[in-house]
Design an enzyme around this catalytic site. Structure first.
Site, PDB file in Angstrom:
ATOM      1  CG  ASN A 166      -1.835  -1.052   1.416  1.00 39.61           C
ATOM      2  OD1 ASN A 166      -2.335  -1.552   0.423  1.00 39.61           O
ATOM      3  ND2 ASN A 166      -2.120  -1.449   2.647  1.00 39.61           N
TER       4      ASN A 166
ATOM      5  N   GLY B 209       4.215  -8.294  26.149  1.00 38.50           N
ATOM      6  CA  GLY B 209       5.131  -9.306  25.633  1.00 38.50           C
ATOM      7  C   GLY B 209       4.449 -10.301  24.712  1.00 38.50           C
TER       8      GLY B 209
ATOM      9  CG  ASP C 297       3.627  -5.135   9.178  1.00 38.73           C
ATOM     10  OD1 ASP C 297       2.845  -6.087   9.297  1.00 38.73           O
ATOM     11  OD2 ASP C 297       3.284  -4.007   8.800  1.00 38.73           O
TER      12      ASP C 297
HETATM   13  O1  RIB Z   1       0.775  -3.122   9.606  1.00 42.64           O
HETATM   14  C1  RIB Z   1       0.792  -1.801   9.175  1.00 42.64           C
HETATM   15  C2  RIB Z   1       0.267  -1.695   7.777  1.00 42.64           C
HETATM   16  O2  RIB Z   1      -1.112  -2.032   7.778  1.00 42.64           O
HETATM   17  C3  RIB Z   1       0.329  -0.308   7.179  1.00 42.64           C
HETATM   18  O3  RIB Z   1       1.539  -0.046   6.519  1.00 42.64           O
HETATM   19  C4  RIB Z   1      -0.895  -0.259   6.285  1.00 42.64           C
HETATM   20  O4  RIB Z   1      -0.601  -0.154   4.928  1.00 42.64           O
HETATM   21  C5  RIB Z   1      -1.697  -1.513   6.611  1.00 42.64           C
HETATM   22  O5  RIB Z   1      -1.578  -2.470   5.642  1.00 42.64           O
END
Ligand code: RIB
Length: 310
Positions: free
Chosen positions: A13, A224, A252
């Site tokens: 995105n 945690g 992520d």
């Molecule tokens: O995890 C964060 C991400 O979630 C963002 O970068 C946004 O694009 C969504 O996909």
């Protein structure tokens, strides 16, 4: 060991980020503080984080034939991610995420656009790449049937699969059984198990095992990480404490760092500790990818932590 080969299949995105002091009420107009555009998407973010941590990363996703799509591909290329298999679809727009950052947290609305047109056929055509990977990483911002196709292909050859079930969606027993590591947060595990977020950890984990899951790794932010599988007792790894600027992309970073560490042959406990350190560093800057650390930064952070320098 050579650099681990990781294939990330998922969304890309452009994040449209507004910083503000508080969230608006329904129907209210607020003046924000600042606006930014960053590359994002859970798939692309995880690909970038894994690449910065030393993995050889191939990203499989779909963008539109527009400026945002070009920005996504240019950014991944700059981050040394292999983009040879990114599908460019001229009939749809690149996905965007509308992100509000306020009160030490964020709220996100994703408009998937081109991410929705990544089909099982695209993945089936890339079977060989999946089979040659040390680990495959998936999330749920692309169609569920595409995720399922990837899971079947990786499972055929015993390639470990990490699924970050975000945003949460129901998964079949067959798919859960084939996933090696599933990494929900508190709300995602509640959704997957149809339990309330107040349910006990024991109940949530037992439910996940009954649904077919192997290793369940539940990320709980400042509380945690809890993890286990049906044949072991529940374990806990503490979070690292840092000054939070923006939590976008922390999950992520966690998933990518966990994937890299597992692909290097480390134990789950070690991989989670490594992933916790990387995720902690990621929240110290604004933007999902901006704060994602390099391998050197994580090593320095871990060494300072071990010396008690925090
Ligand atoms: O995890 C964060 C991400 O979630 C963002 O970068 C946004 O694009 C969504 O996909």
């Amino acid at each position: 060991m050579q650099n681990p080969k990781i294939t990330v299949i998922g969304s890309a995105n452009i994040d449209l980020v507004t910083e503000t002091n508080r969230y608006p009420k329904l129907g209210e107009t607020l003046l924000g503080k600042r606006f930014h555009q960053f590359p994002g998407g859970k798939g692309a973010n995880q690909a970038v984080a894994a690449s910065r941590l030393g993995a050889e990363v191939t990203f499989i996703g779909c963008v539109g034939q527009d400026d945002y799509g070009k920005q996504v591909i240019d950014n991944l290329t700059k981050e040394s991610v292999n983009v040879n298999h990114v599908v460019v679809n001229s009939r749809v727009e690149t996905g965007i995420a509308n992100i509000t950052v306020a009160e030490d947290d964020n709220a996100i609305i994703v408009v998937p656009g081109a991410n929705s047109s990544l089909r099982p056929e695209h993945i089936q055509a890339l079977e060989e790449i999946i089979h040659k990977s040390d680990v495959v990483v998936l999330q749920l911002e692309i169609p569920i049937e595409t995720v399922e196709a990837a899971v079947h292909i990786a499972y055929q050859k015993g390639v470990p699969i990490i699924l970050n079930p975000a945003p949460a969606a129901k998964l079949t027993k067959e798919i859960l059984r084939k996933i090696t590591y599933i990494t929900p947060n508190e709300s995602e595990i509640a959704f997957l198990t149809s339990e309330s977020e107040e349910a006990s950890l024991e109940s949530l984990f037992t439910n996940m095992y009954n649904l077919g899951s192997n290793y369940v790794i539940m990320t709980c932010g400042e509380r945690g990480v809890y993890y286990g599988d049906s044949s072991s007792s529940l374990q806990h790894v503490e979070a690292c404490s840092v000054k939070t600027i923006d939590t976008t992309g922390a999950g992520d970073t966690f998933n990518a760092a966990f994937a890299v560490s597992i692909a290097m042959g480390n134990s789950i406990q070690d991989a989670i500790e490594y992933a916790n350190s990387a995720a902690a560093l990621s929240v110290t800057k604004l933007g999902a990818q901006t704060g994602m650390p390099t391998i050197e930064e994580v090593e320095k952070f871990i060494s300072n932590k071990e010396k008690g320098n925090f």
